[in-house]
Scaffold this motif. Structure first.
Motif, PDB file in Angstrom:
ATOM      1  N   LEU A  93     -30.539   4.847   3.463  1.00 52.40           N
ATOM      2  CA  LEU A  93     -30.081   5.594   2.287  1.00 52.40           C
ATOM      3  C   LEU A  93     -28.673   5.165   1.883  1.00 52.40           C
ATOM      4  CD1 LEU A  93     -31.458   9.121   3.264  1.00 52.40           C
ATOM      5  CD2 LEU A  93     -32.250   7.702   1.363  1.00 52.40           C
ATOM      6  N   SER A  94     -27.816   4.899   2.862  1.00 53.90           N
ATOM      7  CA  SER A  94     -26.466   4.433   2.548  1.00 53.90           C
ATOM      8  C   SER A  94     -26.512   3.086   1.849  1.00 53.90           C
ATOM      9  CB  SER A  94     -25.639   4.316   3.832  1.00 53.90           C
ATOM     10  OG  SER A  94     -25.434   5.578   4.422  1.00 53.90           O
ATOM     11  N   GLY A  95     -27.405   2.216   2.303  1.00 52.74           N
ATOM     12  CA  GLY A  95     -27.543   0.912   1.667  1.00 52.74           C
ATOM     13  C   GLY A  95     -28.024   1.020   0.236  1.00 52.74           C
ATOM     14  N   MET A  96     -28.862   2.010  -0.039  1.00 55.64           N
ATOM     15  CA  MET A  96     -29.324   2.231  -1.406  1.00 55.64           C
ATOM     16  C   MET A  96     -28.177   2.643  -2.310  1.00 55.64           C
ATOM     17  SD  MET A  96     -32.897   4.315  -0.754  1.00 55.64           S
ATOM     18  CE  MET A  96     -32.988   4.783  -2.497  1.00 55.64           C
ATOM     19  N   GLN A  97     -27.265   3.450  -1.784  1.00 56.41           N
ATOM     20  CA  GLN A  97     -26.150   3.942  -2.579  1.00 56.41           C
ATOM     21  C   GLN A  97     -25.065   2.881  -2.762  1.00 56.41           C
ATOM     22  OE1 GLN A  97     -26.174   7.087  -4.047  1.00 56.41           O
ATOM     23  NE2 GLN A  97     -28.279   7.055  -3.268  1.00 56.41           N
ATOM     24  N   ASP A  98     -24.899   2.038  -1.754  1.00 58.57           N
ATOM     25  CA  ASP A  98     -23.793   1.078  -1.769  1.00 58.57           C
ATOM     26  C   ASP A  98     -24.088  -0.175  -2.590  1.00 58.57           C
ATOM     27  OD1 ASP A  98     -22.461   2.811  -0.144  1.00 58.57           O
ATOM     28  OD2 ASP A  98     -22.935   1.754   1.713  1.00 58.57           O
ATOM     29  N   LYS A 155     -30.873  -8.150  -3.539  1.00 56.59           N
ATOM     30  CA  LYS A 155     -30.501  -7.396  -2.346  1.00 56.59           C
ATOM     31  C   LYS A 155     -31.700  -6.544  -1.953  1.00 56.59           C
ATOM     32  CE  LYS A 155     -25.616  -7.132  -3.678  1.00 56.59           C
ATOM     33  NZ  LYS A 155     -24.485  -6.220  -3.987  1.00 56.59           N
ATOM     34  N   ASN A 156     -32.143  -6.730  -0.707  1.00 54.45           N
ATOM     35  CA  ASN A 156     -33.383  -6.096  -0.273  1.00 54.45           C
ATOM     36  C   ASN A 156     -33.189  -5.336   1.035  1.00 54.45           C
ATOM     37  OD1 ASN A 156     -35.427  -7.543  -2.243  1.00 54.45           O
ATOM     38  ND2 ASN A 156     -34.072  -9.124  -1.438  1.00 54.45           N
ATOM     39  N   LEU A 157     -33.731  -4.129   1.087  1.00 52.82           N
ATOM     40  CA  LEU A 157     -33.699  -3.319   2.294  1.00 52.82           C
ATOM     41  C   LEU A 157     -35.134  -3.086   2.757  1.00 52.82           C
ATOM     42  CD1 LEU A 157     -31.065  -0.618   1.246  1.00 52.82           C
ATOM     43  CD2 LEU A 157     -30.686  -2.600   2.713  1.00 52.82           C
ATOM     44  N   HIS A 158     -35.433  -3.471   3.991  1.00 56.31           N
ATOM     45  CA  HIS A 158     -36.768  -3.290   4.546  1.00 56.31           C
ATOM     46  C   HIS A 158     -36.877  -1.926   5.241  1.00 56.31           C
ATOM     47  CE1 HIS A 158     -38.823  -7.245   4.152  1.00 56.31           C
ATOM     48  NE2 HIS A 158     -37.585  -7.656   3.939  1.00 56.31           N
ATOM     49  N   THR A 159     -38.073  -1.346   5.172  1.00 53.81           N
ATOM     50  CA  THR A 159     -38.304  -0.041   5.811  1.00 53.81           C
ATOM     51  C   THR A 159     -38.932  -0.176   7.197  1.00 53.81           C
ATOM     52  OG1 THR A 159     -40.507   0.120   4.804  1.00 53.81           O
ATOM     53  CG2 THR A 159     -38.652   1.045   3.559  1.00 53.81           C
ATOM     54  N   VAL A 160     -39.285  -1.383   7.602  1.00 53.97           N
ATOM     55  CA  VAL A 160     -40.100  -1.585   8.797  1.00 53.97           C
ATOM     56  C   VAL A 160     -39.439  -1.079  10.076  1.00 53.97           C
ATOM     57  CG1 VAL A 160     -39.216  -3.934   9.158  1.00 53.97           C
ATOM     58  CG2 VAL A 160     -41.480  -3.304  10.029  1.00 53.97           C
ATOM     59  N   ALA A 161     -38.121  -1.072  10.153  1.00 55.45           N
ATOM     60  CA  ALA A 161     -37.433  -0.718  11.398  1.00 55.45           C
ATOM     61  C   ALA A 161     -36.959   0.730  11.433  1.00 55.45           C
ATOM     62  CB  ALA A 161     -36.246  -1.653  11.621  1.00 55.45           C
ATOM     63  N   VAL A 162     -37.314   1.529  10.421  1.00 52.06           N
ATOM     64  CA  VAL A 162     -36.835   2.916  10.350  1.00 52.06           C
ATOM     65  C   VAL A 162     -37.874   3.846  10.979  1.00 52.06           C
ATOM     66  CG1 VAL A 162     -36.056   4.772   8.840  1.00 52.06           C
ATOM     67  CG2 VAL A 162     -35.557   2.382   8.251  1.00 52.06           C
ATOM     68  N   PRO A 163     -37.614   4.421  12.158  1.00 49.72           N
ATOM     69  CA  PRO A 163     -38.604   5.259  12.848  1.00 49.72           C
ATOM     70  C   PRO A 163     -39.043   6.466  12.028  1.00 49.72           C
ATOM     71  CG  PRO A 163     -36.799   4.683  14.322  1.00 49.72           C
ATOM     72  CD  PRO A 163     -36.386   4.256  12.943  1.00 49.72           C
ATOM     73  N   GLU A 164     -38.104   7.049  11.261  1.00 48.30           N
ATOM     74  CA  GLU A 164     -38.437   8.258  10.494  1.00 48.30           C
ATOM     75  C   GLU A 164     -39.501   8.007   9.428  1.00 48.30           C
ATOM     76  OE1 GLU A 164     -33.883   8.627  11.272  1.00 48.30           O
ATOM     77  OE2 GLU A 164     -35.400   7.035  11.095  1.00 48.30           O
ATOM     78  N   LEU A 165     -39.730   6.736   9.066  1.00 49.25           N
ATOM     79  CA  LEU A 165     -40.721   6.406   8.045  1.00 49.25           C
ATOM     80  C   LEU A 165     -42.064   5.996   8.648  1.00 49.25           C
ATOM     81  CD1 LEU A 165     -38.498   4.371   5.550  1.00 49.25           C
ATOM     82  CD2 LEU A 165     -38.961   6.823   5.602  1.00 49.25           C
ATOM     83  N   ILE A 176     -42.680   5.445  -9.811  1.00 50.95           N
ATOM     84  CA  ILE A 176     -41.761   6.138  -8.912  1.00 50.95           C
ATOM     85  C   ILE A 176     -40.338   5.686  -9.255  1.00 50.95           C
ATOM     86  CG2 ILE A 176     -41.100   6.523  -6.519  1.00 50.95           C
ATOM     87  CD1 ILE A 176     -43.875   7.610  -7.269  1.00 50.95           C
ATOM     88  N   PRO A 177     -39.391   6.614  -9.442  1.00 54.06           N
ATOM     89  CA  PRO A 177     -38.018   6.229  -9.818  1.00 54.06           C
ATOM     90  C   PRO A 177     -37.374   5.284  -8.807  1.00 54.06           C
ATOM     91  CG  PRO A 177     -38.359   8.593 -10.086  1.00 54.06           C
ATOM     92  CD  PRO A 177     -39.564   8.070  -9.366  1.00 54.06           C
ATOM     93  N   ASP A 178     -36.593   4.333  -9.314  1.00 55.07           N
ATOM     94  CA  ASP A 178     -35.940   3.350  -8.455  1.00 55.07           C
ATOM     95  C   ASP A 178     -34.853   3.947  -7.576  1.00 55.07           C
ATOM     96  OD1 ASP A 178     -37.440   1.141  -9.292  1.00 55.07           O
ATOM     97  OD2 ASP A 178     -36.167   0.841 -11.049  1.00 55.07           O
ATOM     98  N   ASP A 179     -34.285   5.076  -8.008  1.00 55.01           N
ATOM     99  CA  ASP A 179     -33.149   5.626  -7.269  1.00 55.01           C
ATOM    100  C   ASP A 179     -33.567   6.614  -6.185  1.00 55.01           C
ATOM    101  OD1 ASP A 179     -34.028   7.600  -8.976  1.00 55.01           O
ATOM    102  OD2 ASP A 179     -32.021   8.277  -9.547  1.00 55.01           O
ATOM    103  N   MET A 180     -34.870   6.709  -5.886  1.00 52.17           N
ATOM    104  CA  MET A 180     -35.335   7.613  -4.839  1.00 52.17           C
ATOM    105  C   MET A 180     -36.158   6.843  -3.816  1.00 52.17           C
ATOM    106  SD  MET A 180     -36.195  11.290  -6.603  1.00 52.17           S
ATOM    107  CE  MET A 180     -37.676  10.758  -7.469  1.00 52.17           C
ATOM    108  N   LEU A 181     -36.066   7.282  -2.565  1.00 54.58           N
ATOM    109  CA  LEU A 181     -36.813   6.669  -1.482  1.00 54.58           C
ATOM    110  C   LEU A 181     -37.977   7.576  -1.108  1.00 54.58           C
ATOM    111  CD1 LEU A 181     -37.075   4.532   0.838  1.00 54.58           C
ATOM    112  CD2 LEU A 181     -35.687   6.122   2.218  1.00 54.58           C
ATOM    113  N   LEU A 182     -39.195   7.056  -1.189  1.00 55.20           N
ATOM    114  CA  LEU A 182     -40.368   7.791  -0.715  1.00 55.20           C
ATOM    115  C   LEU A 182     -40.352   7.755   0.809  1.00 55.20           C
ATOM    116  CD1 LEU A 182     -43.101   9.198  -1.242  1.00 55.20           C
ATOM    117  CD2 LEU A 182     -44.149   6.920  -1.291  1.00 55.20           C
ATOM    118  N   THR A 183     -40.315   8.924   1.438  1.00 56.07           N
ATOM    119  CA  THR A 183     -40.217   8.974   2.900  1.00 56.07           C
ATOM    120  C   THR A 183     -41.546   9.309   3.571  1.00 56.07           C
ATOM    121  OG1 THR A 183     -39.518  11.309   2.832  1.00 56.07           O
ATOM    122  CG2 THR A 183     -37.786   9.612   2.842  1.00 56.07           C
TER     123      THR A 183
END
Length: 282
Positions: free
Chosen positions: A19-24, A43-53, A152-159
């Motif tokens: 989430l911080s990376g999305m804001q920064d 600039k790309n952020l992967h979700t694969v390593a996030v346990p909460e997802l 789905i809006p770009d500024d939100m993360l589907l969890t």
């Protein structure tokens, strides 16, 4: 020598850092299994390593699936009993190898087309959980139907995705278009119905692809009081529902290049589903 700047890729290990990376980062792109035809960003952020997802949570009346859970993980899960229409939809997605990479969140968030899982998730009345920043710790879930005609809006993360646990007397899923790929000719269809003493107690219809058709667009929940009708349905009721579907498809065709083949297939599927409802043998 040309100064070539390569795209950057990051693999956050916590939800907070994602989430911080999305804001920064301006214009950052969230990536799941990277199986979509959408190109990556600079600039790309992967979700694969996030346990909460990657969660599977089973509750009495629903279950929840993390957005980064792969389609095969859902299909072969020992934690939850996935509704048959969602199982069928997942099995219809390309190959086994691709389903090992493709995530449920990526299938939902792809912007250029309503992908294969949209129809069953709409019919099942799924809810979506979003986070916008670290402070949004308990955002209320939103019905997936809110995004029938919008990405789905770009500024939100589907969890995660919440799916109710319900029993249906009739359940049916099918795809139209190319078998192992998604194109503008692709669509998915889901039909669910419950009967009490040979009368309809609940029915849900969803078609998703270049356009979306649901109970709302068919006016099943307003003008047409289909609940309580005896089966088999009268031809006049079926014809009125089909007429509503044709009128809606004609109206969206001015803004969307909906091919005649897709329209015909959708109409035929709705008619066949409604004509399939028969009296119980019990």
């Amino acid at each position: 020598m040309n100064d070539v700047k390569e795209n950057s890729y990051s693999f956050p290990e916590t939800l907070e850092s994602l989430l911080s990376g999305m804001q920064d980062s301006e214009g950052v792109k969230i990536l799941g299994g990277c199986t979509s035809r959408e190109i990556v960003g600079k600039k790309n952020l992967h979700t694969v390593a996030v346990p909460e997802l990657h969660v599977f949570e089973k509750h009495e009346r629903h279950f929840e699936i993390g957005a980064a859970v792969t389609l095969n993980e859902i299909l072969y899960s020992e934690h939850i009993k996935v509704p048959s229409v969602l199982q069928d939809a997942i099995r219809s997605v390309s190959t086994f190898a691709l389903r090992n990479c493709a995530t449920i969140g990526g299938n939902i968030c792809t912007k250029w087309h309503k992908m294969t899982l949209w129809a069953p998730l709409l019919a099942l009345d799924a809810k979506l959980f979003f986070r916008k920043n670290i402070k949004d710790s308990k955002m209320n879930p939103e019905p997936i139907s809110k995004y029938e005609s919008a990405p789905i809006p770009d500024d939100m993360l589907l969890t995660k995705i919440r799916i109710p646990v319900e029993e249906w007397d009739y359940s049916f899923f099918t795809r139209v278009g190319p078998e192992l790929s998604i194109s503008e000719e692709s669509g998915s269809y889901t039909f669910l119905a419950s009967l009490i003493r040979n009368k309809i107690s609940s029915v849900r219809i969803a078609f998703a692809g270049p356009t979306v058709i649901t109970n709302h667009t068919l006016k099943l929940d307003s003008e047409m009081d289909i609940i309580g009708q005896k089966v088999p349905l009268k031809s006049s009721i079926i014809n009125e529902i089909i007429s509503n579907a044709e009128n809606y498809l004609d109206s969206v065709n001015t803004a969307t290049p909906l091919k005649q083949m897709i329209k015909s297939q959708c109409i035929n599927l709705i008619r066949k589903s409604l004509e399939t409802l028969k009296e119980s043998s019990i």
